[in-house]
Write a protein that holds these residues in place. Structure first.
Motif, PDB file in Angstrom:
ATOM      1  N   TYR A   1       0.919  -1.265   0.118  1.00  0.00           N
ATOM      2  CA  TYR A   1      -0.075   0.073   0.106  1.00  0.00           C
ATOM      3  C   TYR A   1       0.759   1.237   0.114  1.00  0.00           C
ATOM      4  N   ALA A   2       0.189   2.106  -0.808  1.00  0.00           N
ATOM      5  CA  ALA A   2       1.116   3.720  -0.641  1.00  0.00           C
ATOM      6  C   ALA A   2       1.584   4.082   0.598  1.00  0.00           C
TER       7      ALA A   2
ATOM      8  N   SER B   1      -0.622   5.917   3.506  1.00  0.00           N
ATOM      9  CA  SER B   1      -2.092   5.727   3.271  1.00  0.00           C
ATOM     10  C   SER B   1      -2.838   5.052   4.338  1.00  0.00           C
TER      11      SER B   1
ATOM     12  N   LYS C   1      -4.622   2.501   4.150  1.00  0.00           N
ATOM     13  CA  LYS C   1      -4.661   1.149   4.125  1.00  0.00           C
ATOM     14  C   LYS C   1      -3.575   0.656   4.717  1.00  0.00           C
TER      15      LYS C   1
ATOM     16  N   HIS D   1      -1.276   0.481  -5.322  1.00  0.00           N
ATOM     17  CA  HIS D   1      -0.521   1.740  -4.807  1.00  0.00           C
ATOM     18  C   HIS D   1      -1.090   3.015  -5.009  1.00  0.00           C
TER      19      HIS D   1
ATOM     20  N   SER E   1      -3.320   6.269  -4.516  1.00  0.00           N
ATOM     21  CA  SER E   1      -4.078   6.784  -3.515  1.00  0.00           C
ATOM     22  C   SER E   1      -5.676   6.985  -3.871  1.00  0.00           C
TER      23      SER E   1
ATOM     24  N   ASP F   1      -7.455   4.182  -1.757  1.00  0.00           N
ATOM     25  CA  ASP F   1      -7.181   4.201  -0.348  1.00  0.00           C
ATOM     26  C   ASP F   1      -8.788   4.048   0.492  1.00  0.00           C
TER      27      ASP F   1
END
Length: 374
Positions: free
Chosen positions: A56-57, A60, A62, A325, A327, A330
């Motif tokens: 995940y970014a 974030s 997540k 990845h 946003s 998210d």
């Protein structure tokens, strides 16, 4: 008209975790579920994986909630005797050209505070999983699996012990903000209206519909909903794997993961396709693509080994071509500061890793609710 301090809409794993948190904090909670049982959609149709938090970014929701939720979930399952196993995962680079992808996962994981990742060579990967063919792999020791139904039962039990009530077959049809709270129009066999001080919209695949049904909800604050369907095929013989096995991501390629359940059943999936609504029909024509994808890293897969399993649908906020990845995919948690309706919190796009992050999501929403209380 009946009244309640807090209504949680949706009795999936996230809604139940939120109800558990709010009721433990002393809030009067009713959980409104449209179906005739809890956890019948996304919470029941997934891989049951406890994710490490490496996809995940950075920054974030997540990522942050997955990492925090994973640690809390392992402790909770051990304490409550809920079935789970920390079996680990291999992300495999099938070809030499895929090896740089492993470093990207390390970078993403490190940015989230995941410090136990290790890149290993092909020989060590094969020593761990003899049936896997690869040029190298990333070992994620903290990935695991969990009994999602047992987990939801535990969350519900916790909430009910603190006074929460679950109302099944109780779809929310509309909502009207008033000076005294939000009046929810609830359908079902015994339609009613309920005056709520706080409303948590955790309806998953139905979250956008519920939000739109609240009078005064700004249309531009309701994100689009994309129904991302994934198919799972099961292995028709004992599993040769001890761990989860994920191939690295390749643009346009089907990533058919190896996942295991607590009984040792091996399944491959999910793939990614798109439906116009909640439609769980299994497309058996995808079998050939699964054979091709799985044999890239598991050449021992024999003709006839794959059996149709099940499908699941994720409430995605971005459609075809989007990346995990990005946003735009998210989690979204909105309160009145975003949409202007006092007492309403909306959760949108709560897909994977919602199960892994569920306890952390419950705590996060609890903090947001407390911050807005007079």
């Amino acid at each position: 008209m009946e009244s309640v301090d807090c209504a949680v809409i949706g009795a999936g794993v996230v809604g139940l975790a939120i109800a558990r948190t709010l009721s433990a904090a002393g809030r009067e909670v009713v959980i409104l579920e449209a179906e005739n049982a809890f956890g019948t959609h996304t919470s029941a149709r997934n891989s049951e994986v406890i994710h490490a938090g490496i996809s995940y970014a950075p920054g974030s929701l997540k990522g942050r909630l997955c990492v925090a939720g994973k640690a809390a979930l392992y402790d909770y399952c051990a304490e409550r005797g809920i079935g789970h196993r920390r079996i680990g995962k291999l992300i495999v680079a099938v070809q030499e050209a895929d090896l740089p992808e492993l470093h990207k996962y390390v970078e993403l994981g490190t940015a989230q505070g995941v410090t136990d990742l290790r890149i290993i060579g092909a020989a060590e990967a094969r020593a761990l999983e003899p049936e896997v063919a690869c040029a190298g792999a990333l070992l994620s020791p903290s990935t695991g699996i969990v009994d999602s139904h047992g987990l939801m039962l535990a969350y519900l039990g916790d909430a009910e012990r603190h006074g929460a009530a679950l109302a099944l077959s109780s779809p929310v049809l509309a909502g009207q903000p008033t000076p005294d709270g939000i009046v929810l129009k609830v359908g079902g066999t015994e339609p009613t209206e309920l005056l709520c001080g706080t409303v948590i919209n955790a309806a998953g695949l139905g979250a956008q519909r519920v939000a739109t049904a609240i009078a005064g909800m700004p249309a531009d604050k309701v994100p689009p909903l994309y129904h991302a369907i994934g198919h799972y095929f099961t292995l028709g013989r004992p599993s040769p794997f001890q761990r989860l096995v994920y191939p690295t991501g390749r643009a346009g390629a089907l990533r058919a993961h190896v996942t295991l359940d607590l009984g040792g059943q091996c399944k491959f999936g999910p793939d990614l396709d798109w439906r116009d609504g909640v439609d769980y029909r299994f497309d058996a024509s995808r079998e050939a693509a699964f054979y091709h994808a799985v044999r890239r890293y598991y050449p021992g897969l024999r003709d006839g080994d794959l059996q149709p399993g099940y499908t699941g649908i994720r409430p995605r906020l971005a459609g075809p071509g989007s990346s995990m990845h990005n946003s735009a995919t998210d989690f979204i948690v909105q309160d009145e500061r975003e949409h202007g309706i006092p007492g309403l919190l909306n959760l949108f796009g709560i897909e994977s890793p919602g199960l892994s992050a569920s306890l952390a999501i419950g705590g996060y929403v609890g903090q947001r609710v407390a911050a807005l209380m007079p």
